[in-house]
Design an enzyme around this catalytic site. Structure first.
Site: not given
Ligand code: SRM
Ligand code: SF4
Length: 598
Positions: A86, A156, A234, A236, A455, A461, A500, A504
């Site tokens: 990233r 982040r 994390k 944000k 996502c 993922c 899921c 994201c």
């Molecule tokens: Fe996310 C975990 C992708 C924005 C909430 N996210 C992940 C992981 C890294 C899976 C992992 O932990 O193994 C995913 C990687 C997938 C892949 O194959 O690339 C992933 N998240 C993404 C991205 C790429 C989705 C997208 O369509 O662009 C976004 C990357 C953002 C960046 O550049 O940093 C992304 N993730 C978000 C957002 C939206 C936002 O921040 O505006 C959220 C919801 C807001 C939040 O943080 O609550 C989000 N991602 C999560 C979570 C749940 C966190 C929680 O508090 O429960 C996880 C799981 C975790 O952290 O354990 C997660």
């Molecule tokens: Fe992976 Fe779930 Fe985030 Fe989609 S929403 S990128 S399936 S962790």
């Protein structure tokens, strides 16, 4: 989804539990050094669990190709390990064309030949094998980008409206976002020692060596903001304008909502506690939208941000990662107690919030004047994936574009790209370039597709239970037909899909959220499309949570379940009412918790 707050400090029990294993790994990493450094050159295809946990802070996730996982298992072979890298880009800014070309070149030579624009305005490169990781990170750093702290229990990527408008306000806001991003980046030298032989390439967006702004008792000499164990989870931050919430400020732990007086950015309302991740089976988890904490002058951005992050550092839950986000601390304490603690860290009282809130959002697509004689062009990128396929050659096209024009670019939180600093005389040639490469201009994309996001989910993922990015285009094809049939093709509303419940693509504040619920398998053993929870009643401006409409809906029934609601919206909407507002009103009026068509 309860946006209510308790007013007592109710998390005492959790505090007494021992720290989780993740906490021990962070401390044992000695400021993000051991594990990763030990395993880079060990000849294995994958990192150990501990090293993979620390590697996140360096900007990379260990993944495996889930399309072949079951075949590999059946054949007794090791998983197809690969890394996602990233690229940290505060405010989504690519300062030079060379930066874009570096990232694209790395994606082609070391990755899977595509680039992914994320919902937090960064690039992800998927499919990098372990042996190629050092060269990949070095190339990114040599172009004055970085991967440091793009993932992990740290601040982040800091979000900011990327529109290059010379209105005096956005530039000032972007400068504030950059200052916080560089101030809060990890300061330990391990990143440079591991990937760059100790050489600190001068990068204005990386840590400033200067002192912290709000010295507190818990400060560590090496990482004064984070300490040895970094943050509990994390964190944000987003900057937004009331009339343009393109960064979805309410989904962030910390938000700065601009206060503008007489055409000048004078300060911000400070919002806290947003976060969307949830586990449906665990009631202790829930999505939450950030709430106002107070207001500040522009000059106080670093002080207040540092105070909030340090309160999180010192009081966030370190025993249960599911409840470790700032939103739970604020929920358990209540806003008044949280505010009092922030004021204690800050050393002064915080002014009350100003009467400023989010009113609109702009995705910045199409041609626009910047205000300095130049133009910018926002290009739709379906689900953020920059690739070549079926006559649409966005990957090759963008490479040619940056080689030809040499201009900078910006990424949006809607997974789109803005080509900026364009000479108006180039417009006809650029329009011909779009045609040559089969790149859709915004006018050629339906409104519903334009405002949709998914996502990545499968195959990269590790947490996906259903498809998202690969499935949403089919949903869009079907929805376009149905919306046109109902005469609703021009309606603006957001459809966001995730594989899921982690959220994201921010499905829980969208007008329509589609969230992966249960898995299925295709006949050949690869992951199938699965079932989804349909959420309705959020808002395009991102300031309202939606509610469950239907659960466990098979992929091929999603549109069929939505069509009767659209038909009812057409017949019953009030003047000017949006789809999200209609769903919210009907749900509230009927107290039914379910919008089943009458
Ligand atoms: Fe996310 C975990 C992708 C924005 C909430 N996210 C992940 C992981 C890294 C899976 C992992 O932990 O193994 C995913 C990687 C997938 C892949 O194959 O690339 C992933 N998240 C993404 C991205 C790429 C989705 C997208 O369509 O662009 C976004 C990357 C953002 C960046 O550049 O940093 C992304 N993730 C978000 C957002 C939206 C936002 O921040 O505006 C959220 C919801 C807001 C939040 O943080 O609550 C989000 N991602 C999560 C979570 C749940 C966190 C929680 O508090 O429960 C996880 C799981 C975790 O952290 O354990 C997660
Ligand atoms: Fe992976 Fe779930 Fe985030 Fe989609 S929403 S990128 S399936 S962790």
């Amino acid at each position: 989804m309860d946006q209510g707050m308790s007013d007592g400090r109710g998390d005492g029990a959790a505090k007494k539990k021992p720290p989780s294993k993740a906490e021990a790994v962070k401390v044992a990493s000695q400021y993000l050094r051991t594990f990763v450094a030990d395993e880079i050159g060990n000849g294995r295809a994958n990192f150990s669990e501990d090293a993979a946990a620390v590697l996140k802070f360096h900007g990379s996730y260990q993944q495996d190709d889930r399309d072949v996982r079951s075949v590999m298992k059946r054949e007794g072979r090791e998983k197809e390990y690969q890394l996602m890298v990233r690229v940290r880009m505060p405010g989504g800014k690519l300062a030079t064309a060379a930066q874009y070309l570096t990232v694209a070149n790395v994606a082609e030579t070391a990755g899977n030949g595509t680039l992914r624009i994320t919902t937090r305005q960064e690039f992800q490169i998927h499919g990098v094998v372990k042996a190629d990781l050092p060269a990949t990170i070095r190339a990114i750093n040599e172009s004055l980008l970085s991967t440091l702290a793009a993932c992990g229990d740290v601040e982040r990527n800091v979000l900011c409206c990327p529109a290059p408008l010379c209105d005096g306000i956005r530039t000032a806001m972007q400068a504030d976002a950059d200052r916080w991003a560089s101030h809060v980046a990890p300061r330990s030298s391990s990143y440079w020692d591991i990937w760059l032989d100790g050489e600190r390439i001068a990068n204005p967006l990386l840590p400033q060596a200067g002192p912290v702004r709000v010295p507190t008792a818990g400060d560590d000499p090496v990482e004064p903001i984070y300490g040895k164990a970094y943050l509990p989870r994390k964190f944000k931050t987003a900057f937004a304008l009331p009339e343009d919430n393109c960064t979805d400020i309410h989904a962030n732990d910390l938000g700065f909502l601009a206060v503008v007086e007489a055409g000048k950015l004078v300060g911000y309302n400070v919002l806290v506690g947003g976060g969307l991740g949830t586990t449906p089976s665990a009631q202790k988890t829930f999505p939450f939208l950030a709430v106002p904490l107070g207001s500040i002058d522009r000059a106080d951005v670093l002080d207040i941000a540092e105070a909030v992050i340090k309160v999180f550092r010192d009081f966030g839950n370190r025993s249960d990662r599911k409840r470790a986000r700032l939103k739970y601390l604020i929920h358990d304490w209540g806003v008044p107690a949280f505010r009092a603690k922030v004021e204690e860290y800050l050393g002064r009282p915080l002014a009350d919030p100003k009467p400023v809130c989010v009113t609109d959002v702009d995705d910045h697509l199409g041609w626009h004047e910047q205000g300095d004689g130049k133009l910018f062009l926002g290009i739709p990128v379906e689900n953020g994936r920059i690739k070549d396929s079926d006559g649409h050659r966005l990957f090759s096209g963008l490479k040619t574009f940056f080689e030809t024009y040499g201009t900078p670019a910006r990424l949006t939180c809607q997974q789109k790209i803005l080509l900026v600093d364009l000479d108006p005389a180039w417009k006809p040639k650029i329009e011909a370039w779009l045609l040559d490469y089969g790149i859709a201009a915004v006018e050629q994309v339906s409104t519903v597709r334009r405002w949709s996001m998914a996502c990545p989910a499968f195959p990269t993922c590790g947490l996906a239970v259903t498809e998202a990015e690969r499935a949403l285009p089919t949903i869009m094809d079907e929805l376009e037909v149905e919306l046109d049939r109902l005469g609703l093709g021009a309606e603006r509303f957001t459809v966001r899909m995730t594989g899921c419940p982690n959220g994201c693509a921010r499905p829980y504040n969208a007008d329509v959220g589609l969230v992966g619920r249960s898995a299925s398998r295709n006949p050949d053993g690869t992951p199938g499309p699965g079932t989804y929870t349909i959420f309705l009643g959020g808002r395009t401006t991102g300031d309202r949570l939606n509610v469950v409409f239907k659960d466990y809906v098979p992929f091929d029934r999603v549109v069929a379940e939505l069509v009767p609601v659209f038909a009812r919206f057409k017949g019953e909407r009030t003047v000017g009412e949006t789809f999200g507002d209609f769903c919210n009103r009907v749900e509230i009026e009927e107290h039914a918790g379910n919008l089943s068509p009458a």
